[in-house]
Design an enzyme around this catalytic site. Sequence first.
Site, PDB file in Angstrom:
ATOM      1  N   TYR A 148      -4.584   4.269   0.548  1.00 44.07           N
ATOM      2  CA  TYR A 148      -5.952   3.619   0.304  1.00 44.07           C
ATOM      3  C   TYR A 148      -5.839   2.588  -0.820  1.00 44.07           C
ATOM      4  O   TYR A 148      -6.793   2.497  -1.542  1.00 44.07           O
ATOM      5  CB  TYR A 148      -6.851   4.587   0.138  1.00 44.07           C
ATOM      6  N   HIS A 149      -4.489   2.272  -1.146  1.00 37.49           N
ATOM      7  CA  HIS A 149      -4.157   1.365  -2.500  1.00 37.49           C
ATOM      8  C   HIS A 149      -3.785   0.152  -2.136  1.00 37.49           C
ATOM      9  O   HIS A 149      -2.603  -0.271  -2.541  1.00 37.49           O
ATOM     10  CB  HIS A 149      -3.090   2.346  -3.174  1.00 37.49           C
ATOM     11  N   LEU A 150      -4.548  -0.539  -1.498  1.00 28.00           N
ATOM     12  CA  LEU A 150      -4.079  -2.052  -1.244  1.00 28.00           C
ATOM     13  C   LEU A 150      -4.083  -2.903  -2.651  1.00 28.00           C
ATOM     14  O   LEU A 150      -5.057  -2.907  -3.242  1.00 28.00           O
ATOM     15  CB  LEU A 150      -5.004  -2.573  -0.370  1.00 28.00           C
ATOM     16  N   ASP A 199       0.906  -1.180   0.006  1.00 29.88           N
ATOM     17  CA  ASP A 199      -0.088   0.061  -0.127  1.00 29.88           C
ATOM     18  C   ASP A 199       0.855   1.274  -0.059  1.00 29.88           C
ATOM     19  O   ASP A 199       2.049   1.084   0.517  1.00 29.88           O
ATOM     20  CB  ASP A 199      -0.964  -0.089   1.233  1.00 29.88           C
TER      21      ASP A 199
END
Length: 534
Positions: free
Chosen positions: A469-471, A294
Site C-alpha cells: 500500500y506504499h505507492l 511500491d
Amino acid sequence: MDTFDYVIVGAGAAGCVLANRLSEDGKATVCVLEAGRDDKHPLIHIPAGFVKTLYGDRFLWTFQTEPAPGLAGRSIALPQGKVVGGSSSVNGMVYNRGQRADFDVWAQMGNRGWGFDDLLPYFNRSETRISAGDTSQRGQSGELPVTDSDWINPLAEAFLDAAAGAGIPRAPDYNSGFQFGSGYFQRYIHKGRRVSSAKAFLRPALKRPNVSLRTHAQVVRLEMEGTKATGITYRDGSDGEHTVAAAREVILSAGAANSPKILQISGIGAPDHLQEIGVPVRHALPGVGENLRDHYSVRMTARAKNVRTINEFARWPRLPLEVAKWAMGKPSVLAMSPTIAFIHGKSHPSLDDADLRILFTPGSYQDGKVYVLDDFPGLTCGAAQPRPESVGYVRARSADPAEPPAIQPNYLAAETDQRITLAGLRLARQILQRPELAQYFDHETLPGSQVQSDDELLDFARRKGNTGYHLVGTAKMGPTTDARAVVDDELRVHGLQGLRVIDASIMPMLPSANTFAATIAIAEKGADLIRGRS
C-alpha cells in the site's frame, strides 16, 4: 467562481499538513478539495476498524493493478484512502521514517536540501513522541502523537527473543535513522484511537475562517493560462462543474495514483500517451506517471500453541472483554496496529544497515480472504524488500476523470527484489524455528514445509504476495537532466508556474519504511518552500 490563495487537491497525509501550515498566519486563504467523504464514521477512529475500512468502496479508491508477469499474470487489489485523512484514515497506523541513507540518496540524485539531516527538523516538527524511553532526538511539540505499542503478547516477545538469538538485537529507536534490529512498531494511536492526518492537522485548521474543505469533489482538470496553473475544475455530484481559482498556487496532493492522472487528463505528460487517450497536449513532460514503486510483501503463516493470539481475542467469547478494556482506556486488541513487531535485517553480514524487512503479527488471516481471522491460534511473518528496484507506471486510460487509471507496479521484476524477498522468507523461517519460539510454534501453514527450494519459494511469493500500500514516485523529484523528473527540488512542476506536487508522488525512491511519516515530512518542507522559509 470562488478564489483562494491556495487550492489543494487531496485531504490525505500531505494535504492536511499543507492546509494547516499555509493557513496558520490567518491571512492566506486555502481551499482543500477531497474526492471522498468526511471521516466521521466511528470505524475510522477505532484502530481495529481497519478490517472494515479496507474493504469495499465506502472509504477507498478500489484500484486494481494490471496483470503482472512477476506475479504469474495476477492482478491484485490496490486500495487507497478516499476519505478525509486519505490513507491515514484507513491504514495500519505504523510510524516509520526510514533510514538515513534512504534520503541521502535523494540528495545525491540532485535534489538539494533533501538529505536525512535536512528532513530531520521536519520529521520532528510534526510529532510529539510519547515514550518512556529517550526522546531527546525526537519531536516533543507537534500535532501528531507517536506512541509505543501497549498490547504486549508473549508470542511477540518470544519472536523478538528469537531474533536476538539469531544475532538481531532490539533496536533502541528504529526512527533514529538507523534501522538494523528488531522491536515493536511505533504508531499514531493515542488513548486508544487512530490519529489520522485529518485529526492531527486538518481539523485544527478548519477552525480558522481562512480554510475551506469541500468533499465529494472529483477533479475534472487543471485550469491553465498558458504555462500557469490558475485553478481546478471539479464535479461534486450536484449540478455540473465548478471551478475554484488559485491566486497563488495549485497544489496536487492526491497521491501517487491520482496526482499523475490529474496531470495527464489536464494535458500534462508524455505526448504519445496523451494522444492515445484523446487529451490535447498542453505541456510535454514524459516522466508523469512513470517511476512507480511500491513495497511487495509475502506473508508466511503458522499455527501457534500454548498461547492466545489475536485470533482468539478478537472473537467470542473474549471480544466483549476487549471492547470493555478499550472503553476504559486499557490495552486492547481494538487499539492496536495490525502489524506490531518487526525485524530490519541484512541479506549479507557485510552490509552497513538493513536491506530486508520482516513484519510480525501474533495473529493470522485465512488464505485468500480479506482480513478474516483463522479459527485457530496463529501468527504471521511478512517478508519484504524495503528498497524495491522494480518500477512501473500509472497512466490515465481516457480523458474521463471518473475512470480509474492503469496501474502497473511490476512487482518482482527486478532480480534484486526476488533475491531479497527470498532472503527475508528464509530468515523468517529461521526465526520461527529457533528454540526461543519452540513452546509457541506448532507448524507452518503457509506456504508449508513442503515448499523448500528457491524456485518453490519464489513461485509462492509470486502467487501469494500482496501490495504494501506504499505507492510513490509517479511525479519524481529531480533536475531537468533526469528524463523521468516531474518536479524540481522545490516541488514545482518543471516548465510550469503556479503548480506543485506535494505528496508521495515526488519520492525518487521508496524509503525502507511505511510512507506516512516521510509524506508528512515532505508536506512540512513543501509548506516552508511555498512560504520561502526553506
